[in-house]
Design a protein around this motif. Structure first.
Motif: not given
Length: 292
Positions: A165-179
């Motif tokens: 899985v990809a790990l991103l900061p909660a506020g990242h622009r991709l955080a709401a993506s499905e994948a």
């Protein structure tokens, strides 16, 4: 030539020192030196190059080390088979483990059950990166190891399948993506976790002809989680390695396309494995039957 000499030879090579080997074995340094000298005289070759504070294997020493460890492994198997005839009351099992998935997830319940059933078997667990566990298996420093499958040169037993899985900061622009795609992960600083499936992660990028901007290499997953949470970069980790308790500071999203990861146990040759090793495999298969 005795098994004790071979054991001392193997340990001096591993620890790169007579003093450290003596401490590990609980004997004097002079006893270690005498054993190595006697072995060298019998073989007619110098097994080590001596330095002021350390020793290193000579070329012939490195060549003979694998043979010595193979002999020690066969001797251990012989002792185990004899112990098996007595109900496996004594013996040793050496296990190689890596990362949170194996060391925290898979190993503890297997080990707990194994100790209940075979309390007389002395268990040693060595932890390191996944590539190091494979090296330990090749060098016969462990009897069995947790590995990322597939490993064609070993006899393996699958135990668990999860996904990267990809790990991103909660506020990242991709955080709401499905994948998240691998390409998207190449646009920002990347954090590589070397305690787990680092080679699998880098192989994915290589096969896709992509090059992540590796800015951080973390030895432990906890360091990776903290770095991602601070916004220092993005990462790819195994889903099963993440803590059970959710952390609002980072988001784990599937990769697109999905990338499965299989974890299993590996031995050099199951036909030559000790009864304790085979018993450990049998218990593991009972605890994780869905993947076998």
């Amino acid at each position: 030539m005795t098994l004790t000499q071979l054991e001392i030879f193997s340990l001096v090579a591993e620890l790169q020192g007579f003093t450290s080997a003596a401490h590990r074995l609980g004997i004097s340094q002079s006893a270690v030196s005498h054993a190595i000298k006697a072995l060298e005289q019998e073989l007619g070759v110098a097994l080590f190059r001596r330095h002021q504070t350390t020793v290193e294997l000579s070329e012939i020493g490195a060549q003979l080390l694998g043979r010595a460890r193979a002999m020690l492994g066969l001797a251990n198997t012989l002792a185990q088979e004899a112990a098996d005839a007595r109900g496996m009351k004594r013996g040793t099992l050496r296990i190689g483990s890596f990362g949170p998935t194996a060391s925290i997830g898979l190993l503890p319940p297997i080990l707990s059950r194994f100790r209940q059933v075979y309390p007389g078997i002395e268990v040693h667990v060595d932890e390191g990166p996944d590539r190091q566990v494979i090296q330990w298996l090749d060098e016969r420093r462990v009897d069995i190891g947790f590995v990322v499958l597939e490993q064609e040169r070993f006899d393996t037993v699958p135990l668990l399948e999860d996904q990267l899985v990809a790990l991103l900061p909660a506020g990242h622009r991709l955080a709401a993506s499905e994948a998240v795609t691998l390409q998207a992960l190449c646009d920002e600083p990347f954090i590589l976790t070397e305690a787990g499936s680092s080679e699998l992660v880098m192989r994915l990028f290589s096969q896709a002809r992509l090059q992540p901007q590796v800015r951080y290499r973390c030895a432990q997953l906890l360091s990776t989680l903290e770095a991602v949470s601070r916004g220092d970069g993005l990462s790819v980790v195994a889903q099963a390695s993440l803590p059970e308790r959710a952390d609002s500071r980072y988001v784990a999203l599937p990769l697109a396309p999905r990338v499965p990861r299989r974890i299993g146990l590996a031995v050099l040759d199951r036909r030559l494995s000790s009864p304790a090793t085979l018993a450990f495999i049998a218990l593991a298969q009972k605890l994780y039957p869905s993947s076998t």
